[in-house]
Scaffold this motif. Structure first.
Motif, PDB file in Angstrom:
ATOM      1  N   GLY A  27      43.005  28.451  41.389  1.00 54.36           N
ATOM      2  CA  GLY A  27      44.300  28.378  40.700  1.00 54.36           C
ATOM      3  C   GLY A  27      44.222  28.970  39.292  1.00 54.36           C
ATOM      4  O   GLY A  27      45.211  29.472  38.765  1.00 54.36           O
ATOM      5  N   LEU A  28      43.039  28.910  38.694  1.00 54.50           N
ATOM      6  CA  LEU A  28      42.877  29.460  37.352  1.00 54.50           C
ATOM      7  C   LEU A  28      42.517  30.949  37.371  1.00 54.50           C
ATOM      8  O   LEU A  28      42.412  31.570  36.322  1.00 54.50           O
ATOM      9  CB  LEU A  28      41.800  28.687  36.586  1.00 54.50           C
ATOM     10  CG  LEU A  28      42.128  27.230  36.257  1.00 54.50           C
ATOM     11  CD1 LEU A  28      40.961  26.570  35.565  1.00 54.50           C
ATOM     12  CD2 LEU A  28      43.375  27.144  35.385  1.00 54.50           C
ATOM     13  N   GLY A  29      42.323  31.536  38.492  1.00 57.34           N
ATOM     14  CA  GLY A  29      41.962  32.953  38.619  1.00 57.34           C
ATOM     15  C   GLY A  29      42.912  33.883  37.907  1.00 57.34           C
ATOM     16  O   GLY A  29      42.485  34.753  37.129  1.00 57.34           O
ATOM     17  N   PRO A  30      44.224  33.782  38.131  1.00 57.46           N
ATOM     18  CA  PRO A  30      45.153  34.682  37.425  1.00 57.46           C
ATOM     19  C   PRO A  30      45.086  34.521  35.895  1.00 57.46           C
ATOM     20  O   PRO A  30      45.175  35.500  35.166  1.00 57.46           O
ATOM     21  CB  PRO A  30      46.527  34.282  37.953  1.00 57.46           C
ATOM     22  CG  PRO A  30      46.249  33.677  39.282  1.00 57.46           C
ATOM     23  CD  PRO A  30      44.912  33.006  39.153  1.00 57.46           C
ATOM     24  N   LEU A  31      44.856  33.298  35.430  1.00 53.69           N
ATOM     25  CA  LEU A  31      44.732  33.070  33.990  1.00 53.69           C
ATOM     26  C   LEU A  31      43.463  33.741  33.456  1.00 53.69           C
ATOM     27  O   LEU A  31      43.480  34.346  32.373  1.00 53.69           O
ATOM     28  CB  LEU A  31      44.709  31.568  33.683  1.00 53.69           C
ATOM     29  CG  LEU A  31      44.596  31.193  32.211  1.00 53.69           C
ATOM     30  CD1 LEU A  31      45.797  31.723  31.431  1.00 53.69           C
ATOM     31  CD2 LEU A  31      44.454  29.697  32.039  1.00 53.69           C
ATOM     32  N   ALA A  32      42.382  33.673  34.216  1.00 48.98           N
ATOM     33  CA  ALA A  32      41.133  34.320  33.797  1.00 48.98           C
ATOM     34  C   ALA A  32      41.304  35.839  33.749  1.00 48.98           C
ATOM     35  O   ALA A  32      40.795  36.503  32.835  1.00 48.98           O
ATOM     36  CB  ALA A  32      40.012  33.936  34.760  1.00 48.98           C
ATOM     37  N   LEU A  34      44.099  37.442  33.143  1.00 50.10           N
ATOM     38  CA  LEU A  34      44.935  37.712  31.976  1.00 50.10           C
ATOM     39  C   LEU A  34      44.110  37.646  30.687  1.00 50.10           C
ATOM     40  O   LEU A  34      44.226  38.533  29.825  1.00 50.10           O
ATOM     41  CB  LEU A  34      46.096  36.720  31.917  1.00 50.10           C
ATOM     42  CG  LEU A  34      47.028  36.870  30.714  1.00 50.10           C
ATOM     43  CD1 LEU A  34      47.711  38.230  30.747  1.00 50.10           C
ATOM     44  CD2 LEU A  34      48.043  35.744  30.676  1.00 50.10           C
ATOM     45  N   ILE A  35      43.247  36.651  30.565  1.00 52.65           N
ATOM     46  CA  ILE A  35      42.399  36.527  29.365  1.00 52.65           C
ATOM     47  C   ILE A  35      41.430  37.715  29.281  1.00 52.65           C
ATOM     48  O   ILE A  35      41.228  38.287  28.204  1.00 52.65           O
ATOM     49  CB  ILE A  35      41.645  35.178  29.372  1.00 52.65           C
ATOM     50  CG1 ILE A  35      42.645  34.040  29.135  1.00 52.65           C
ATOM     51  CG2 ILE A  35      40.549  35.163  28.320  1.00 52.65           C
ATOM     52  CD1 ILE A  35      42.057  32.654  29.291  1.00 52.65           C
ATOM     53  N   ALA A  36      40.848  38.132  30.378  1.00 51.79           N
ATOM     54  CA  ALA A  36      39.930  39.275  30.386  1.00 51.79           C
ATOM     55  C   ALA A  36      40.670  40.558  30.001  1.00 51.79           C
ATOM     56  O   ALA A  36      40.139  41.392  29.242  1.00 51.79           O
ATOM     57  CB  ALA A  36      39.284  39.427  31.757  1.00 51.79           C
ATOM     58  N   ALA A  37      41.889  40.732  30.484  1.00 48.54           N
ATOM     59  CA  ALA A  37      42.669  41.919  30.145  1.00 48.54           C
ATOM     60  C   ALA A  37      43.009  41.934  28.652  1.00 48.54           C
ATOM     61  O   ALA A  37      42.923  42.981  27.996  1.00 48.54           O
ATOM     62  CB  ALA A  37      43.941  41.977  30.988  1.00 48.54           C
ATOM     63  N   LEU A  38      43.394  40.791  28.097  1.00 45.19           N
ATOM     64  CA  LEU A  38      43.700  40.708  26.670  1.00 45.19           C
ATOM     65  C   LEU A  38      42.455  40.978  25.819  1.00 45.19           C
ATOM     66  O   LEU A  38      42.534  41.683  24.797  1.00 45.19           O
ATOM     67  CB  LEU A  38      44.293  39.340  26.325  1.00 45.19           C
ATOM     68  CG  LEU A  38      45.710  39.084  26.838  1.00 45.19           C
ATOM     69  CD1 LEU A  38      46.130  37.647  26.536  1.00 45.19           C
ATOM     70  CD2 LEU A  38      46.687  40.070  26.216  1.00 45.19           C
TER      71      LEU A  38
END
Length: 176
Positions: A27-32, A34-38
């Motif tokens: 569930g936290l995959g998309p958040l990870a 996004l953080i890596a892209a930022l």
């Protein structure tokens, strides 16, 4: 129309216990992502900013170096042309014909006043002057005026000056 079979019953099972860790991690995959892209965007932005600043500094240094090189080339070209004219004037000053000799000496007087004249060249003028007037007049310019002790050169009016200059003010103002 033929009747459709009736749907079968649907069983809904609800888990009342805590979720497994891999379910939470998934569930936290998309958040990870996004953080890596930022983080990647920030690193690339800082790198681009640093390269831009380095390129601007290098360009400014190149401009300064080019301007300095152009100034040196201009000065060297001016000195080369001054020396070519000086050689011509020396040849005329040492000529046997009095008119040609006078032209050469007058030209040497003008060239001696130039900013391009160095002490070494002015010594050559002294030698030419002495050879024209003879060794007995080595300290005298033939006009009854003693030559400048530093340059040995006297202008056409008999005025003694540094580097062949007349009484006019030739000092240069130096900036702070």
């Amino acid at each position: 129309m033929t009747p459709a079979p009736s749907p079968s019953t649907l069983d809904v099972v609800v888990h009342s216990g805590p979720a497994d860790w891999w379910v939470i991690l998934a569930g936290l995959g998309p958040l990870a992502v996004l953080i890596a892209a930022l983080l990647a965007f920030y690193i690339n932005w800082r790198t681009l900013k640093q390269r831009t600043a380095a390129d601007a500094t290098a360009l400014e240094q190149k401009r300064e170096a080019d301007a300095h090189a152009l100034l040196q080339k201009t000065e060297a070209d001016s000195r080369a042309e001054w020396w070519r004219r000086t050689q011509w004037a020396l040849d005329r000053a040492l000529d046997q014909d009095e008119g040609t000799k006078a032209l050469g000496l007058a030209t040497l007087e003008v060239l001696a006043r130039s900013e391009l004249a160095r002490n070494e060249e002015l010594e050559l003028f002294d030698i030419a002057w002495k050879s024209v007037w003879g060794d007995e007049n080595a300290d005298d310019d033939g006009l009854g005026t003693e030559a400048d002790p530093e340059t040995g050169f006297v202008d056409a009016g008999g005025n003694i000056g540094e580097n062949g200059t007349t009484g006019e003010d030739t000092t240069k103002e130096v900036g702070p």
